[in-house]
Design a protein around this motif. Structure first.
Motif, PDB file in Angstrom:
ATOM      1  N   GLY A 108       0.976  -0.886   4.687  1.00 32.62           N
ATOM      2  CA  GLY A 108       2.294  -0.302   4.903  1.00 32.62           C
ATOM      3  C   GLY A 108       2.756   0.628   3.806  1.00 32.62           C
ATOM      4  O   GLY A 108       3.795   1.280   3.939  1.00 32.62           O
ATOM      5  N   ALA A 109       2.015   0.719   2.701  1.00 36.74           N
ATOM      6  CA  ALA A 109       2.458   1.548   1.584  1.00 36.74           C
ATOM      7  C   ALA A 109       2.521   3.026   1.945  1.00 36.74           C
ATOM      8  O   ALA A 109       3.293   3.782   1.360  1.00 36.74           O
ATOM      9  CB  ALA A 109       1.539   1.341   0.387  1.00 36.74           C
ATOM     10  N   ASP A 110       1.707   3.444   2.912  1.00 34.15           N
ATOM     11  CA  ASP A 110       1.687   4.857   3.301  1.00 34.15           C
ATOM     12  C   ASP A 110       2.634   5.169   4.453  1.00 34.15           C
ATOM     13  O   ASP A 110       2.655   6.294   4.958  1.00 34.15           O
ATOM     14  CB  ASP A 110       0.265   5.269   3.683  1.00 34.15           C
ATOM     15  CG  ASP A 110      -0.302   4.420   4.823  1.00 34.15           C
ATOM     16  OD1 ASP A 110       0.301   3.385   5.169  1.00 34.15           O
ATOM     17  OD2 ASP A 110      -1.364   4.789   5.365  1.00 34.15           O
ATOM     18  N   GLN A 111       3.436   4.198   4.876  1.00 38.79           N
ATOM     19  CA  GLN A 111       4.367   4.430   5.977  1.00 38.79           C
ATOM     20  C   GLN A 111       5.621   5.151   5.495  1.00 38.79           C
ATOM     21  O   GLN A 111       6.067   4.949   4.355  1.00 38.79           O
ATOM     22  CB  GLN A 111       4.767   3.093   6.630  1.00 38.79           C
ATOM     23  CG  GLN A 111       3.612   2.342   7.254  1.00 38.79           C
ATOM     24  CD  GLN A 111       2.949   3.132   8.362  1.00 38.79           C
ATOM     25  OE1 GLN A 111       3.620   3.630   9.265  1.00 38.79           O
ATOM     26  NE2 GLN A 111       1.630   3.255   8.296  1.00 38.79           N
ATOM     27  N   PRO A 112       6.223   6.001   6.347  1.00 37.79           N
ATOM     28  CA  PRO A 112       7.453   6.699   5.951  1.00 37.79           C
ATOM     29  C   PRO A 112       8.537   5.712   5.533  1.00 37.79           C
ATOM     30  O   PRO A 112       8.748   4.681   6.173  1.00 37.79           O
ATOM     31  CB  PRO A 112       7.853   7.449   7.230  1.00 37.79           C
ATOM     32  CG  PRO A 112       6.572   7.604   8.005  1.00 37.79           C
ATOM     33  CD  PRO A 112       5.767   6.379   7.706  1.00 37.79           C
ATOM     34  N   GLY A 113       9.228   6.027   4.454  1.00 40.09           N
ATOM     35  CA  GLY A 113      10.321   5.169   3.987  1.00 40.09           C
ATOM     36  C   GLY A 113       9.894   4.090   3.018  1.00 40.09           C
ATOM     37  O   GLY A 113      10.733   3.364   2.496  1.00 40.09           O
ATOM     38  N   ASN A 114       8.592   3.974   2.748  1.00 43.68           N
ATOM     39  CA  ASN A 114       8.119   2.922   1.847  1.00 43.68           C
ATOM     40  C   ASN A 114       7.708   3.445   0.478  1.00 43.68           C
ATOM     41  O   ASN A 114       7.135   2.700  -0.321  1.00 43.68           O
ATOM     42  CB  ASN A 114       6.942   2.165   2.478  1.00 43.68           C
ATOM     43  CG  ASN A 114       7.394   1.210   3.564  1.00 43.68           C
ATOM     44  OD1 ASN A 114       8.586   0.913   3.683  1.00 43.68           O
ATOM     45  ND2 ASN A 114       6.467   0.749   4.373  1.00 43.68           N
TER      46      ASN A 114
END
Length: 455
Positions: A108-114
Motif C-alpha cells: 500500500g505504500a505506493d497507493q495515492p494518499g499514502n
C-alpha cells in the motif's frame, strides 16, 4: 392574474436562468466513508414573481453553511515515548531506521494518499516475551476537501493528521530490528490505533494492541465441538505501560485470532472487536489481513447445486444469508469478518418440505456440512450439523436425516447405487436421498472401479 398568466410570467422571468451542468450531480453526490460523509454546499437562486405587473426579485434559498473546523491533533505524533525502553537511544534509532526501510516496500505504500511526510517517531518501546519491540508512527499526506462527522461537525480534511503505524521487532536469528507489520490510520474520532491489534512472531503467536478504556482480551480460535457449535476461550492481555500484550503458549492460526475491548469478552460481539492484523498475511495487504478469507477444502462449484432425484426446491442461498443464520444458531463465529459458503445438495422431502446440505467454512480448519430443514413454504425451520467435509472420501456427503427421513449422500460426478439387503438399486448421479434402511452405497466414477461405502 390567473394561474395560466402566472405560469407564463414565471417562465418568461426565468427563461435565461440555467443551473450549472454539475448541479444535479452535486446535489445527489454522497456516500459514507467509515462513519463520515462528504457534504458539498450547493447554492442557487429562486425567481419570485410578485402580483400583476410581474415584479421579479431573486433571493437565496440555501441555508447558511456550517462553520468548517480543524481536526484535533493526532496524539500519537506528539505524546512522549512510553515503555520500559523509552530511554534506550540506540533502540529508538534502530527502530526508526527499520521502519523507514520497511515502509519503502510496505503493502500500500505506493497507493495515492499514502506518501509519508515528516520524520518517524517511536510511540512505544519495550521488553516483551517476543524480545525488544517498538511501535513507530509517521504522518502521511492529508486529503483535500471537507467531511461531515456524524455529529454534524464539518472538518477540513487538510487538517487531519493521518498516520501509518508500524510494528518493529527483532529478528530472533540476527537480533536486528525489522518492520513486521504496519497499518494506515487517521485521527478522525481518535488516533485510529485503538481499533487495531497486531499479531506477529512464529505462527502469529504474539498479540499486541493499544491499551485504554475497557480491558483487552484475546482468543486463539473459534473452537468447534462434536455437535458443530463453537465457543471462544478468552484470555486477558497484559498491560505494558500503554500497550497490551499476550503470548499464546503454542502455535495459532492468525486468521482465527480475535481481540476485543470489553469488560466481558463473552458478550462483546462484533462492535467490540478490533481489526486483527496477522503478520503472516502482511505481504497480502491490509484488506486481506483485516478480513482473512477461510479456505474451502472442497472444490465442488458454488453455483451449481446438486439435486437428489431431480429435486425442485430452490437453492438455500437464493434468498438467505447463510452465515448470519448459522451464527444465530450457534454454528458460526459471531466475530467472523468473512463468511464462505460452498456447494449445496438439495433434496425434496415427503412432507412437502426440503432439506439442503450446504458447505460452510466457519474458521480456518476447513469446510463443514450444515443442514437446513425447510417447510413447504421454503422457510428454514431448523439447522443441524453434518460434520467436516473431506474431498478425498468416496462419498463426501453422507449424513442421516432426522425423524427417519433417510440418508442424504453426494459425490459429484459419480453414479450412485444403494442396497438394503440384496440387489443394487439405481440412485442416479451426483446426489441421492436414500431410504432410512439403506445399508451400503456404490460410488462409480468414469474410468475407475466402484467404491463401496457402508452406511
Amino acid at each position: 392574474m390567473n394561474t395560466d398568466d402566472l405560469t407564463r410570467a414565471l417562465r418568461d422571468a426565468t427563461d435565461d436562468i440555467e443551473p450549472r451542468r454539475s448541479f444535479t450531480t452535486d446535489v445527489v453526490r454522497g456516500g459514507r466513508r467509515r462513519q463520515f460523509r462528504r457534504r458539498m454546499a450547493v447554492t442557487g437562486t429562486l425567481a419570485v414573481v410578485m402580483a400583476a405587473g410581474v415584479v421579479v426579485s431573486v433571493a437565496p434559498w440555501a441555508p447558511t453553511p456550517p462553520a468548517i473546523t480543524a481536526a484535533a491533533p493526532n496524539p500519537m505524533l506528539t505524546a512522549a515515548t512510553r515503555g520500559d525502553l523509552a530511554g534506550d537511544a540506540d533502540l529508538l534509532s534502530d527502530a526508526k531506521a527499520a521502519f523507514t526501510k520497511g515502509m519503502a516496500a510496505a503493502p500500500g505504500a505506493d497507493q495515492p494518499g499514502n506518501a509519508l511526510i515528516g520524520e518517524p517517531r517511536v510511540y512505544w518501546a519495550g521488553t516483551t516475551p517476543a524480545g525488544k519491540v517498538a511501535i513507530v508512527v509517521q504522518q502521511r499526506e492529508s486529503e483535500k476537501g471537507n467531511m461531515t462527522d456524524v455529529d454534524g461537525t464539518v472538518v477540513d480534511l487538510s487538517t487531519v493528521q493521518r498516520i501509518v503505524i508500524g510494528l518493529v521487532a527483532g529478528d530472533q536469528a540476527t537480533d536486528r530490528a525489522t518492520l513486521v507489520n504496519s497499518a494506515w490510520s487517521s485521527n478522525l474520532g481518535g488516533s485510529g490505533a485503538e481499533r487495531l491489534a497486531f499479531l506477529f512472531g512464529p505462527s502469529d503467536r504474539y498479540s499486541i494492541a493499544f491499551s485504554g478504556g475497557p480491558p483487552l482480551h484475546v482468543s486463539p480460535e473459534w473452537k468447534i465441538g462434536d455437535d458443530g457449535r463453537g465457543i471462544r476461550e478468552w484470555m486477558a492481555m497484559k498491560d505494558l505501560d500503554g500497550i497490551s500484550f499476550h503470548e499464546f503458549p503454542r502455535s495459532v492460526r492468525g486468521a482465527d485470532v480475535r481481540v476485543v475491548r470489553a469488560k466481558d469478552p463473552a458478550t462483546a460481539g462484533y462492535p467490540g472487536a478490533l481489526i486483527t492484523l496477522p503478520a503472516s498475511l502482511y505481504a497480502e495487504g491490509f484488506d486481506r489481513q483485516s478480513k482473512p478469507i477461510p479456505v474451502r477444502t472442497m472444490d465442488w462449484p458454488q453455483d451449481q447445486p446438486l439435486r437428489a432425484g431431480g429435486a425442485k426446491a430452490a437453492a438455500l442461498t437464493d434468498a438467505l444469508d447463510v452465515g448470519s443464520e448459522l451464527q444465530a444458531a450457534g454454528y458460526g463465529d459471531p466475530l467472523a469478518r468473512v463468511g464462505v459458503t460452498g456447494f449445496e445438495v438439495i433434496a425434496d422431502l415427503p412432507d412437502g418440505g426440503s432439506v439442503v446440505g450446504i458447505e460452510y467454512v466457519p474458521n480456518d480448519t476447513g469446510s463443514r456440512l450444515y443442514l437446513g430443514y425447510r417447510d413447504a413454504a421454503g422457510k428454514v425451520t431448523k439447522w443441524a450439523y453434518g460434520g467436516p467435509l473431506n474431498a478425498a472420501e468416496p462419498l463426501p456427503v453422507n449424513v442421516r436425516l432426522e425423524n427417519g427421513q433417510g440418508t442424504l449422500v453426494a459425490a459429484r460426478g459419480a453414479v450412485l447405487r444403494y442396497r438394503v439387503d440384496g440387489d443394487w438399486i439405481d440412485a442416479g448421479k451426483d446426489a441421492a436421498l436414500l431410504p432410512a434402511n439403506a445399508t451400503q452405497v456404490e460410488v462409480t466414477r468414469d474410468g475407475t472401479p466402484p467404491l463401496f461405502v457402508t452406511l
